[in-house]
Design an enzyme around this catalytic site. Structure first.
Site, PDB file in Angstrom:
ATOM      1  N   SER A 185      -0.952   1.590 -11.767  1.00  0.00           N
ATOM      2  CA  SER A 185      -0.080   0.767 -12.595  1.00  0.00           C
ATOM      3  C   SER A 185      -0.330   1.099 -14.056  1.00  0.00           C
ATOM      4  CB  SER A 185      -0.364  -0.721 -12.360  1.00  0.00           C
ATOM      5  OG  SER A 185       0.276  -1.537 -13.329  1.00  0.00           O
ATOM      6  N   TYR A 198      -6.762  -7.298 -11.662  1.00  0.00           N
ATOM      7  CA  TYR A 198      -5.732  -6.330 -11.255  1.00  0.00           C
ATOM      8  C   TYR A 198      -5.765  -5.106 -12.153  1.00  0.00           C
ATOM      9  CZ  TYR A 198      -1.134  -4.361 -10.264  1.00  0.00           C
ATOM     10  OH  TYR A 198      -0.114  -3.511  -9.934  1.00  0.00           O
TER      11      TYR A 198
END
Length: 306
Positions: A185, A198
């Site tokens: 990401s 995350y």
């Protein structure tokens, strides 16, 4: 002294120009992909008969499974929800005529990999897509604002990438060909407040991918970190698509055109441009309390209107 100063600024100007040239070359692979080489339609089939996709029940994983089947590969779909897997598998078989194998597994658990390995025996795997992942919370929030699900997130986002890569890379190394795509990401490109765990997990995925590519590129294996910004998936609450937020299908189709263009890719031109802009934003701005409060207010206001 004047000559020395002149030489210094000349050198500084040359370095700046070189920086701009390198930046342009980086963007050129998104702007002019044909100049970097177009993959032939049969490219993926030459790597092996099967592609393995984790988190394949929906979102980006589903899109990879469908697109790789469209490009001639049989598909192994691995995910937690059997009903979703069965639905996607039937769709792939009916529309592409490719074979599909389903493996039900919960990647928040650690005792699943013997089961997966047993079901992969005898398959010539040319592509592995480590896509499965989870957020610490459906909405951005501070670290202590959510229940402790740290172990589940680390197992899903980090351990799964290590374990699945180890299972599949063995046979790729023996055959000296294969592709491992690790879906990371853009939130892993900087320490991202309100997504602390995350963000940290995606830093690992990107770093791990780059290190492995350095180790195995001489053996004919491509290992690439895919680092998108916005993609409309159930994990992102199926956001409306726009110039930045891509549909899973559109993102995957474009990102597969860049798998030979380096150990890391944003996957598409829009995300590459956004990444360039974000790199110019001082970290103190992103980490300021006021910006975090504004972002949370924006999310809450948006949700109240929906």
């Amino acid at each position: 002294m004047e000559l020395l100063v002149q030489q210094f600024f000349t050198l500084l100007g040359l370095i700046f120009c070189l920086h701009l040239i390198l930046k342009f070359l980086g963007f050129s692979k998104y702007l002019f992909p044909r100049l970097w080489g177009v993959l032939p339609p049969s490219f993926f089939q030459t790597l092996g008969e099967w592609a393995v996709v984790t988190g394949a029940g929906d979102g980006i994983g589903k899109a990879y499974a469908i697109e790789l089947a469209n490009r001639g590969m049989n598909i192994v779909m691995i995910s937690r929800t059997l009903e979703k897997l069965q639905k996607v598998a039937l769709e792939i078989e009916l529309t592409t005529g490719r074979n599909v194998k389903i493996i039900q597994a919960d990647f928040t658990k650690n005792k699943i990999y013997e089961h997966i390995e047993e079901n992969l025996k005898g398959l010539e795997i040319g592509v592995l897509v480590n896509n499965v992942g989870m957020l610490h919370s459906p909405d951005p929030c501070s670290f202590l604002a959510v229940p402790d699900n740290d172990e589940n997130l680390i197992n899903c986002n980090v351990v799964s990438v290590i374990k699945m890569t180890r299972l599949v890379l063995k046979q790729m190394a023996q055959r000296r060909q294969g592709i491992v795509l690790n879906i990371s990401s853009a939130f892993g490109s900087f320490p991202c407040p309100l997504y602390a765990i995350y963000s940290a997990s995606k830093v690992f995925v990107t770093t791990f991918s780059k290190a492995l590519q350095a180790e195995y590129k001489s053996e004919g294996i491509i290992i690439q970190a895919v680092t998108p910004y916005g993609v409309s998936t159930p994990m992102t609450k199926n956001q409306s698509t726009n110039l930045i937020t891509k549909s899973s299908r559109d993102f995957v189709q474009e990102s597969l055109n860049h798998i030979t263009h380096g150990s890391e890719t944003f996957g598409c031109l829009a995300h590459a441009v956004l990444g360039c802009i974000m790199n110019q934003v001082p970290m103190w701005v992103i980490h300021s309390t006021r910006v975090q409060e504004y972002f949370l207010d924006f999310i809450n206001t948006k949700q109240s209107k929906e």
